[in-house]
Design an enzyme around this catalytic site. Structure first.
Site, PDB file in Angstrom:
ATOM      1  N   CYS A  96      -9.886  -2.534 -10.423  1.00  0.00           N
ATOM      2  CA  CYS A  96      -9.318  -1.436  -9.650  1.00  0.00           C
ATOM      3  C   CYS A  96      -7.960  -1.795  -9.054  1.00  0.00           C
ATOM      4  CB  CYS A  96     -10.279  -0.981  -8.564  1.00  0.00           C
ATOM      5  SG  CYS A  96     -10.676  -2.293  -7.407  1.00  0.00           S
ATOM      6  N   ASP A 153      -4.681  -8.297  -4.861  1.00  0.00           N
ATOM      7  CA  ASP A 153      -4.895  -9.482  -4.034  1.00  0.00           C
ATOM      8  C   ASP A 153      -5.151 -10.717  -4.894  1.00  0.00           C
ATOM      9  OD1 ASP A 153      -4.518  -8.737  -1.339  1.00  0.00           O
ATOM     10  OD2 ASP A 153      -6.329  -7.524  -1.441  1.00  0.00           O
ATOM     11  N   GLU A 202     -11.303 -10.577  -5.649  1.00  0.00           N
ATOM     12  CA  GLU A 202      -9.866 -10.586  -5.368  1.00  0.00           C
ATOM     13  C   GLU A 202      -9.444 -11.907  -4.732  1.00  0.00           C
ATOM     14  OE1 GLU A 202      -9.001  -7.136  -2.951  1.00  0.00           O
ATOM     15  OE2 GLU A 202     -10.877  -7.299  -1.866  1.00  0.00           O
ATOM     16  N   HIS A 247       0.801  -1.227   0.000  1.00  0.00           N
ATOM     17  CA  HIS A 247       0.000   0.000   0.000  1.00  0.00           C
ATOM     18  C   HIS A 247       0.831   1.273   0.000  1.00  0.00           C
ATOM     19  CE1 HIS A 247      -3.385  -2.705   0.586  1.00  0.00           C
ATOM     20  NE2 HIS A 247      -3.991  -1.782  -0.147  1.00  0.00           N
TER      21      HIS A 247
HETATM   22  C1  PEP Z   1      -6.701  -5.128  -4.854  1.00  0.00           C
HETATM   23  O1  PEP Z   1      -6.531  -6.036  -4.038  1.00  0.00           O
HETATM   24  O2  PEP Z   1      -6.405  -5.207  -6.063  1.00  0.00           O
HETATM   25  C2  PEP Z   1      -7.270  -3.847  -4.422  1.00  0.00           C
HETATM   26  C3  PEP Z   1      -7.617  -2.914  -5.283  1.00  0.00           C
HETATM   27  O3  PEP Z   1      -7.390  -3.634  -3.092  1.00  0.00           O
HETATM   28  P1  PEP Z   1      -6.166  -3.294  -2.129  1.00  0.00           P
HETATM   29  O4  PEP Z   1      -4.960  -3.010  -2.990  1.00  0.00           O
HETATM   30  O5  PEP Z   1      -6.569  -2.115  -1.325  1.00  0.00           O
HETATM   31  O6  PEP Z   1      -6.026  -4.553  -1.335  1.00  0.00           O
HETATM   32 MG    MG Z   2      -7.433  -5.979  -2.080  1.00  0.00          MG
END
Ligand code: PEP
Ligand code: MG
Length: 576
Positions: A504, A457, A433, A190
């Protein structure tokens, strides 16, 4: 002599500035008997003074930047620090047991922390976190290893750190922090995602940056190539300054797409949206011509404060985002905490495998139902201020989706019964995911309004490769045919039920992914705002019919590299 550190390209861009080393001090405390308790008490007093001065500066800075309410956290810390009962108890301990200052402080603080943690009142329980924070700060001064407050950096630097937590990243001031380089982390950790959304060039996973770089060394960060140069030659600095200029020119070229729709050369329309973590990123969404917000990661709202945001605070944040995008859609993801995102005030037991553990919707449907319902109410109340869509993270089973949706509808019914206006056209979807949900996407598709594929994920779970671990980062393979096949299953399943699919995860903004995703029929792309215009420009040069042929061929390849080569060849032919 120039030294080169290879890492993972986490956030595009080139920066050149002096190194600022961020060390995490060792604050371990052991009992040490002392001959002169008076000396320890004077050490403690000095440490308290220094901590006080830090907190005062932080309070002023945060109040200036984020408003009076945000500054209150530090006001509360100052009040606790000045509490005569607390520090007198520490001094009594030092005197009575003839122990060192840090030990006396840790004993008394631990006693208060345990006491506050066991209280029924949520407000009092949260005070435990304050005492932990204060005690850390004072201990650091006693031990002579002061904590670094990232938000207080006031000169242009490149941060060098073992790792940056998402909340460290949230504190970075872009004006001064020109880039960062870490020892650990992957492209989808993140801190990397946030660096991209803040447009701070970053290289992660270099393994040895903190050992190899000294404070004040000149650093070049090449966030495109994942390269870091330490004390580069004058020639190399010249080369990278030129690259910086070229990048700026390129951005100017892309900016022509700011007011354009996202259409392929044969007139197939898709949506290109932006991912955000807070209302403060809205400017980037608008400046980059995104067609709305495809992922609002609401957990940052929870991570930015010392306690859970109230329903009204959340309502204000959601309303701000809905109103801030000029009636374009906003897909809000409900709380996705856990993994690499922690909430200090949610007591989460340490886990062996946090990414496979008690996180996201699992918490919301079990021990934190009230927290979840509060969020749902805030969202429903805000829904009348724009085009809101709600999705749930980490859905593994159809029952989880049904339960989450039922809770949302219950809250809606209660609000409506109480006379509160709620929009009637909120779409309710889910993130895909977890491979299990991709595999039975046909079943989910009957119950959801839309899917949004979270490839960060989905890839880590499909390849069984921790997204935070640079040692297995070679398995982050968005172009592996296994991933492409899952993506296809989800898109096809949604279309068969007349629903839509977005993506996303970070893959949506990868340069080479656009042709494949267009070919697979993806309806919506959501990415760091800084990638929107580049993607729109790429898409404008592609023909959907050609990309369908490309995708069909890619699905039959056996390795990621074969897929990448195939895409590169196709793009070269289309002169993209
Ligand atoms: C993902 O897992 O692709 C996602 C968009 O969520 P995060 O990156 O916040 O886990
Ligand atoms: Mg995720």
């Amino acid at each position: 002599m120039t030294m080169q550190l290879k890492g993972i390209a986490a956030s595009g861009g080139i920066s050149i500035a002096k190194a600022y080393i961020l060390t995490s001090p060792n604050l371990e405390v052991t009992e040490r008997k002392v001959a002169s308790p008076a000396d320890e008490i004077s050490k403690l007093d000095q440490a308290i003074k220094a901590a006080e001065s830090d907190l005062q500066k932080l309070k002023e800075k945060i109040t200036n930047d984020q408003g009076a309410e945000a500054g209150l956290i530090f006001e509360a810390h100052l009040t606790i620090l000045a509490d005569p009962e607390y520090m007198s108890a520490v001094k009594e301990k030092i005197n009575g047991d003839s122990v060192c200052a840090e030990y006396g402080l840790s004993q008394v603080s631990d006693m208060y922390i345990t006491m506050f943690e066991s209280m029924d009142d949520a407000y009092m329980r949260e005070r435990a976190a304050d005492i932990k924070d204060i005690s850390r700060r004072v201990t650091a001064y006693i031990l002579g290893v002061p904590l670094v407050d990232l938000s207080l950096i006031d000169e242009k630097v490149i941060l060098i750190a073992e790792d940056l937590t998402p909340s460290d990243t949230a504190q970075l001031n872009k004006e001064f922090v020109q880039g960062f380089v870490t020892n650990i982390g992957g492209r989808t950790s993140h801190s990397a995602i946030m660096a991209r959304s803040m447009e701070i060039p970053a290289v992660v996973g270099t393994k040895t940056a903190t050992e190899s770089v000294q404070k004040g060394d000149l650093i070049i960060v090449d966030g495109f190539a994942g390269e870091t140069f330490v004390n580069p030659s004058v020639d190399l600095v010249g080369t990278y300054k030129k690259k910086q200029e070229e990048h700026l020119k390129q951005k100017l070229e892309w900016s022509k797409f700011i007011d354009k729709k996202s259409v392929t050369a044969d007139n197939h329309h898709v949506e290109i949206m932006a991912n955000i973590g807070s209302p403060s990123s809205l400017a980037g969404v608008l400046e980059n011509g995104a067609e709305g917000v495809g992922l609002y990661r609401t957990e940052f709202l929870y991570m930015e404060s010392e306690e859970s945001p109230t329903e009204d605070e959340q309502f204000e944040a959601y309303k701000k985002v809905l109103e801030g995008v000029n009636n374009q859609p906003v897909v809000v993801r409900t709380l996705d905490i856990g993994g690499d995102k922690e909430l200090p005030y949610l007591k989460m037991a340490p886990e062996m495998n946090p990414f496979l553990g008690y996180r996201a919707i699992r918490i919301c449907l079990n021990s934190e139902k009230e927290l979840f319902r509060t969020q749902l109410r805030a969202l429903l109340r805000a829904s009348i201020y724009g085009d809101l869509k709600i999705m749930f993270p980490m859905i593994a089973t159809v029952e989880e989706f049904r339960t989450a949706k039922a809770m949302l509808l219950e809250e809606k019914a209660k609000l409506v019964a109480a006379g509160v206006s709620v929009s009637d056209s909120i779409e309710i979807g889910m993130m895909v995911e977890i491979p299990a949900s991709a595999i039975i996407a046909d079943q989910f598709a009957k119950e959801v309004d839309f899917f949004s594929i979270g490839t960060n994920d989905l890839i880590q779970y499909t390849m069984a490769a921790d997204r935070m671990n640079e040692g297995v980062s070679y398995l982050y393979q968005p172009f592996n045919p296994a991933i492409l096949r899952l993506v296809k299953m989800v898109i096809d399943a949604s279309h068969a039920e007349g629903k839509w699919t977005g993506m996303c995860g970070e893959m949506a903004g990868e340069e080479l992914a656009a042709p494949l995703l267009i070919g697979l029929g993806l309806d919506e792309f959501s990415m760091s705002a800084s990638s929107v215009l580049r993607t729109r420009s790429i898409i404008s040069k592609l023909k959907k019919s050609d990309m369908e042929v490309l995708a069909t061929e890619a699905l039959q390849k056996s390795t990621e590299i074969e897929v990448v080569e195939l895409v590169q060849k196709t793009l070269a032919k289309a002169s993209v």
